[in-house]
Design a protein around this motif. Structure first.
Motif, short mmCIF file in Angstrom:
data_model
loop_
_atom_site.label_atom_id
_atom_site.label_comp_id
_atom_site.label_asym_id
_atom_site.label_seq_id
_atom_site.Cartn_x
_atom_site.Cartn_y
_atom_site.Cartn_z
N VAL A 165 0.83 -1.20 0.00
CA VAL A 165 0.00 0.00 0.00
C VAL A 165 0.87 1.26 0.00
N ASP A 166 1.92 1.28 0.81
CA ASP A 166 2.81 2.45 0.87
C ASP A 166 3.43 2.73 -0.50
N ARG A 167 3.89 1.68 -1.18
CA ARG A 167 4.55 1.89 -2.48
C ARG A 167 3.54 2.34 -3.54
N VAL A 168 2.32 1.84 -3.46
CA VAL A 168 1.29 2.28 -4.39
C VAL A 168 0.99 3.77 -4.20
N LYS A 169 0.89 4.19 -2.95
CA LYS A 169 0.60 5.60 -2.67
C LYS A 169 1.75 6.51 -3.05
N GLN A 170 2.98 6.02 -2.93
CA GLN A 170 4.15 6.81 -3.29
C GLN A 170 4.28 6.98 -4.80
N ASP A 171 3.78 6.02 -5.57
CA ASP A 171 3.93 6.07 -7.03
C ASP A 171 2.59 5.69 -7.68
N PRO A 172 1.58 6.53 -7.55
CA PRO A 172 0.25 6.18 -8.09
C PRO A 172 0.21 6.13 -9.61
N ASP A 173 1.19 6.75 -10.29
CA ASP A 173 1.19 6.72 -11.75
C ASP A 173 1.32 5.30 -12.29
N TRP A 174 2.09 4.45 -11.57
CA TRP A 174 2.29 3.10 -12.08
C TRP A 174 1.00 2.28 -12.09
N PRO A 175 0.22 2.18 -10.99
CA PRO A 175 -1.03 1.43 -11.08
C PRO A 175 -2.01 2.01 -12.09
N ARG A 176 -2.03 3.34 -12.26
CA ARG A 176 -2.89 3.94 -13.28
C ARG A 176 -2.45 3.47 -14.67
N LEU A 177 -1.16 3.46 -14.88
CA LEU A 177 -0.62 3.04 -16.17
C LEU A 177 -0.93 1.57 -16.43
N PHE A 178 -0.77 0.73 -15.41
CA PHE A 178 -1.04 -0.68 -15.57
C PHE A 178 -2.52 -0.92 -15.86
N PHE A 181 -3.15 -0.12 -19.40
CA PHE A 181 -2.62 -1.14 -20.30
C PHE A 181 -3.50 -2.38 -20.31
N MET A 182 -4.15 -2.70 -19.19
CA MET A 182 -5.04 -3.86 -19.14
C MET A 182 -6.14 -3.75 -20.19
N GLY A 183 -6.48 -2.52 -20.57
CA GLY A 183 -7.49 -2.32 -21.60
C GLY A 183 -7.05 -2.78 -22.98
N GLN A 184 -5.76 -3.05 -23.14
CA GLN A 184 -5.24 -3.53 -24.43
C GLN A 184 -5.34 -5.05 -24.56
N ALA A 185 -5.94 -5.71 -23.57
CA ALA A 185 -5.97 -7.17 -23.55
C ALA A 185 -6.85 -7.78 -24.63
N ARG A 186 -7.55 -6.96 -25.43
CA ARG A 186 -8.25 -7.50 -26.59
C ARG A 186 -7.26 -8.06 -27.61
N ALA A 195 -1.40 -12.78 -19.09
CA ALA A 195 -1.73 -14.02 -18.37
C ALA A 195 -0.48 -14.69 -17.84
N THR A 196 0.57 -14.72 -18.66
CA THR A 196 1.83 -15.32 -18.23
C THR A 196 2.43 -14.55 -17.06
N ALA A 197 2.37 -13.21 -17.13
CA ALA A 197 2.92 -12.39 -16.05
C ALA A 197 2.19 -12.66 -14.74
N TYR A 198 0.88 -12.75 -14.80
CA TYR A 198 0.11 -13.05 -13.59
C TYR A 198 0.43 -14.45 -13.07
N GLN A 199 0.51 -15.42 -13.96
CA GLN A 199 0.80 -16.79 -13.53
C GLN A 199 2.17 -16.88 -12.87
N ASP A 200 3.16 -16.18 -13.43
CA ASP A 200 4.49 -16.16 -12.81
C ASP A 200 4.42 -15.56 -11.41
N SER A 201 3.66 -14.47 -11.29
CA SER A 201 3.54 -13.81 -9.99
C SER A 201 2.85 -14.72 -8.98
N TRP A 202 1.79 -15.42 -9.41
CA TRP A 202 1.08 -16.32 -8.50
C TRP A 202 1.97 -17.46 -8.03
N ARG A 203 2.74 -18.02 -8.96
CA ARG A 203 3.61 -19.14 -8.59
C ARG A 203 4.68 -18.69 -7.59
N MET A 204 5.26 -17.52 -7.84
CA MET A 204 6.27 -17.02 -6.92
C MET A 204 5.67 -16.75 -5.55
#
Length: 281
Positions: A165-178, A181-186, A195-204
Motif C-alpha cells: 500500500v505504501d509503495r502504491v501511494k508513493q507512485d500512483p502513476d504506475w497502477p494507473r498506467l497498468f 494497459f489492461m485495456g489492451q488485452a483484446r 496471463a503469463t505475467a500473472y501466472q508467474d507472480s502467483w507461482r512465486m
C-alpha cells in the motif's frame, strides 16, 4: 519459481550478477546456439532469479552479441530506454505516448529503440518485468524478514500488505498506467503475455507463502497458489477502487481491517459499527 535462488543472490552487486549470467549463458551455449538457451536455464546455472536474468541480458535475439563483447553497452542502452519509457508513459499515458517520444527522452534514435523492443507493448512488458524485479530485489526480502519476525502471522500479513500500500501511494502513476494497459488485452498477444505475467507472480507468491509457513513451523495451506490468487485479486480490486475513489477509500486504515475480517471470517460482529475507512458523503 526458481528453486535455485538464494537470499545471497538478491544482494548481489548488479555488475557481478550480470557477469554470472553471461558466464552461464556462455557455458550453456557450447551445446547449442545462444538464442536457443532460455532464461530459466541460465537462472538455474547462475543461481539467480530468472526475472533478474531477463532484465540483465535482454532479448534472447541479442545473446550472440552479448557473448561477442557487446553485452554491457547493449544492456546499458536497454536500461536507458526503460527509464525513458517510465517517464514518458507516466506523463503522456500509454496510449498517448509514442516510441519517438521515448527515443527522444532517452537521447537515442527510434531505430535504437526498435533494436531492443519490437513494439510499444513489448516495451511496456519489459517495463513490467523491471518493476516486478525491483519489487523482488529491493522490497520483498526485507518485507519477508519483518513478516517472519512476527509471532502472529496475521500481524505479519498486515505489515507485508501495508508495504505494498505504501509503495502504491508513493507512485500512483504506475497502477494507473497498468490499469490503462489492461485495456489492451483484446489483443491476443497482449492478453497471453499478461496471463503469463500473472501466472508467474502467483507461482512465486505461492512459493513464498509456503516458505513463510515453514519458517514458523506451521503446516502450509492446502493450496498456496489459490491463496496467492486470492490476495492478488484483492489487492488489484482495492487499488482500482482507490484510484477512482481516492477521497473515500483510505488504504492505510482499510487494509488492516480487511485482513482482520478475512482472518476471522464473515460472521456478523456482535455490535455493528460503520467503517471509518470509507467516508460518508
Amino acid at each position: 519459481m526458481n528453486r535455485s535462488v538464494t537470499p545471497a543472490a538478491v544482494e548481489l552487486d548488479i555488475h557481478e550478477a550480470r557477469q554470472r549470467a553471461i558466464a552461464a549463458l556462455r557455458q550453456l551455449s557450447q551445446a547449442r546456439p545462444a538464442p536457443e538457451v532460455n532464461y530459466g536455464e541460465i537462472a538455474a546455472e547462475a543461481g539467480l532469479p530468472w526475472q533478474t536474468v531477463k532484465r540483465l541480458l535482454g532479448p534472447r535475439e541479442e545473446f550472440t552479441a552479448l557473448l561477442d563483447g557487446g553485452g554491457p553497452e547493449l544492456v546499458d542502452t536497454r536500461d536507458r530506454i526503460l527509464d525513458a519509457a517510465a517517464r514518458v508513459f507516466s506523463n503522456k499515458s500509454y496510449l498517448g505516448a509514442s516510441l519517438d517520444e521515448v527515443a527522444a527522452d532517452a537521447g537515442l534514435t527510434k531505430g535504437a529503440v526498435y533494436w531492443h523492443f519490437k513494439s510499444k507493448s513489448d516495451l511496456f512488458f519489459a517495463l513490467l518485468d523491471s518493476r516486478f524485479q525491483q519489487e523482488y530485489d529491493e522490497h520483498l526480502p526485507a518485507a519477508l524478514a519483518r513478516d517472519a519476525a512476527h509471532t502472529d502471522p496475521k500481524d505479519g500479513l498486515k505489515e507485508l500488505l501495508g508495504g505494498v500500500v505504501d509503495r502504491v501511494k508513493q507512485d500512483p502513476d504506475w497502477p494507473r498506467l497498468f490499469l490503462e494497459f489492461m485495456g489492451q488485452a483484446r489483443d491476443p498477444d497482449v492478453r497471453n503475455r499478461l496471463a503469463t505475467a500473472y501466472q508467474d507472480s502467483w507461482r512465486m507468491s505461492a512459493g513464498l507463502i509456503a516458505h513463510q509457513h515453514q519458517l514458523r513451523g506451521q503446516q502450509p495451506p492446502a493450496d498456496p497458489e489459490l491463496l496467492a490468487i486470492f490476495w492478488s485479486a484483492l489487492m488489484d480490486g482495492l487499488i482500482m477502487a482507490w484510484l477512482v475513489n481516492p477521497e473515500r477509500i483510505q488504504l492505510d486504515s482499510l487494509m488492516p481491517r480487511m485482513v482482520d475480517m478475512l482472518w476471522h471470517g464473515l460472521a456478523p460482529a456482535p455490535e455493528f459499527t460503520s467503517s471509518p475507512a470509507i467516508e460518508k458523503e
